[in-house]
Design a protein around this motif. Structure first.
Motif, mmCIF file in Angstrom:
data_model
loop_
_atom_site.group_PDB
_atom_site.id
_atom_site.type_symbol
_atom_site.label_atom_id
_atom_site.label_comp_id
_atom_site.label_asym_id
_atom_site.label_seq_id
_atom_site.Cartn_x
_atom_site.Cartn_y
_atom_site.Cartn_z
ATOM 1 N N ARG A 16 -16.671 11.558 -32.921
ATOM 2 C CA ARG A 16 -16.609 10.861 -31.637
ATOM 3 C C ARG A 16 -18.042 10.593 -31.190
ATOM 4 N NH1 ARG A 16 -12.221 14.730 -31.082
ATOM 5 N NH2 ARG A 16 -10.319 13.644 -30.535
ATOM 6 N N ARG A 17 -18.343 9.341 -30.851
ATOM 7 C CA ARG A 17 -19.710 8.986 -30.482
ATOM 8 C C ARG A 17 -19.834 8.478 -29.052
ATOM 9 N NH1 ARG A 17 -22.887 9.362 -34.811
ATOM 10 N NH2 ARG A 17 -21.981 9.117 -36.865
ATOM 11 N N GLU A 18 -18.718 8.107 -28.449
ATOM 12 C CA GLU A 18 -18.772 7.570 -27.090
ATOM 13 C C GLU A 18 -18.953 8.706 -26.092
ATOM 14 O OE1 GLU A 18 -18.892 4.307 -26.420
ATOM 15 O OE2 GLU A 18 -18.869 4.048 -28.598
ATOM 16 N N ARG A 19 -19.727 8.425 -25.044
ATOM 17 C CA ARG A 19 -20.030 9.457 -24.052
ATOM 18 C C ARG A 19 -19.643 8.989 -22.665
ATOM 19 N NH1 ARG A 19 -24.921 13.060 -24.959
ATOM 20 N NH2 ARG A 19 -24.747 13.084 -22.718
ATOM 21 N N ASP A 27 -20.897 10.429 -18.948
ATOM 22 C CA ASP A 27 -21.740 11.426 -18.294
ATOM 23 C C ASP A 27 -21.058 11.905 -17.013
ATOM 24 O OD1 ASP A 27 -23.749 11.324 -20.196
ATOM 25 O OD2 ASP A 27 -24.707 9.615 -19.225
ATOM 26 N N ALA A 36 -17.781 20.842 -24.194
ATOM 27 C CA ALA A 36 -17.403 19.426 -24.241
ATOM 28 C C ALA A 36 -15.969 19.266 -24.752
ATOM 29 C CB ALA A 36 -18.368 18.652 -25.133
ATOM 30 N N GLY A 83 -13.145 17.491 -22.558
ATOM 31 C CA GLY A 83 -12.503 16.322 -23.163
ATOM 32 C C GLY A 83 -11.008 16.516 -23.330
#
Length: 148
Positions: free
Chosen positions: A23-26, A28, A51, A55
Motif C-alpha cells: 500500500r503506497r497511498e497515504r 495524513d 498504522a 487503517g
C-alpha cells in the motif's frame, strides 16, 4: 474498556488482509501526543503496527463492519461478547492443559496428582464443549445480524 469493545477492535483489526502489492497511498492525520500514545499502546497490545490498527478500523467503518459507538446495535454487542467469552474460555483450556502436561511430565508424583489430573482432563472437555457452543451461538448471532 468493556469486553465487547475490546473484542470488536481485535476482530476488526485482524480482518484487514494483506495485498499483493504494498500500500503506497497515504492520508495524513494529526493526533495529540496523548491520542498517539493511546493508539500505539493499543496497537502493541494487539501485536499490530499503529498504522495497521488505524487503517483497519477506518476501513472496517467504511465497509460497514464497525459502527461508530452511537450506531452500535445490541447484536453487535452480543457478537463481541461471544468473542470475548471464547477468548476467556480458551485461556481456561490452556491453563488446564498446562496443568495436565506438568502432571504427565513425570517426576515425583504426589497422592493428589491423580485427582488433579482427572479434574484437569474433565475441565478441558467441558471447555471444549463450551467453546463449540459459544462458536455456534456467535455464528447464529452474526448470521441473523447480517440478514437484518
Amino acid at each position: 474498556m468493556r469486553a465487547t469493545d475490546e473484542a470488536a477492535l481485535h476482530r476488526v483489526a485482524r480482518r484487514r488482509a494483506r495485498q499483493d502489492v504494498q500500500r503506497r497511498e497515504r492520508v495524513d492525520v494529526r493526533y495529540s501526543a496523548d491520542e498517539k500514545q493511546a493508539i500505539l499502546a493499543e496497537a502493541r497490545r494487539l501485536n499490530l503496527a499503529g498504522a495497521h490498527l488505524v487503517g483497519a478500523v477506518v476501513m472496517a467503518h467504511l465497509d460497514g463492519d464497525l459502527a461508530l459507538p452511537a450506531g452500535r446495535t445490541a447484536a453487535d454487542d452480543l457478537i463481541d461478547e461471544y468473542a470475548a467469552l471464547r477468548t476467556q474460555l480458551a485461556r481456561i483450556g490452556t491453563n488446564a492443559n498446562q496443568i495436565a502436561h506438568c502432571l504427565n511430565a513425570g517426576g515425583e508424583a504426589y497422592p493428589v496428582d491423580a485427582a488433579v489430573l482427572t479434574e484437569a482432563r474433565r475441565l478441558v472437555a467441558v471447555v471444549k464443549q463450551t467453546v463449540v457452543a459459544v462458536d455456534a451461538a456467535a455464528d447464529v448471532a452474526a448470521t441473523n445480524h447480517r440478514a437484518a
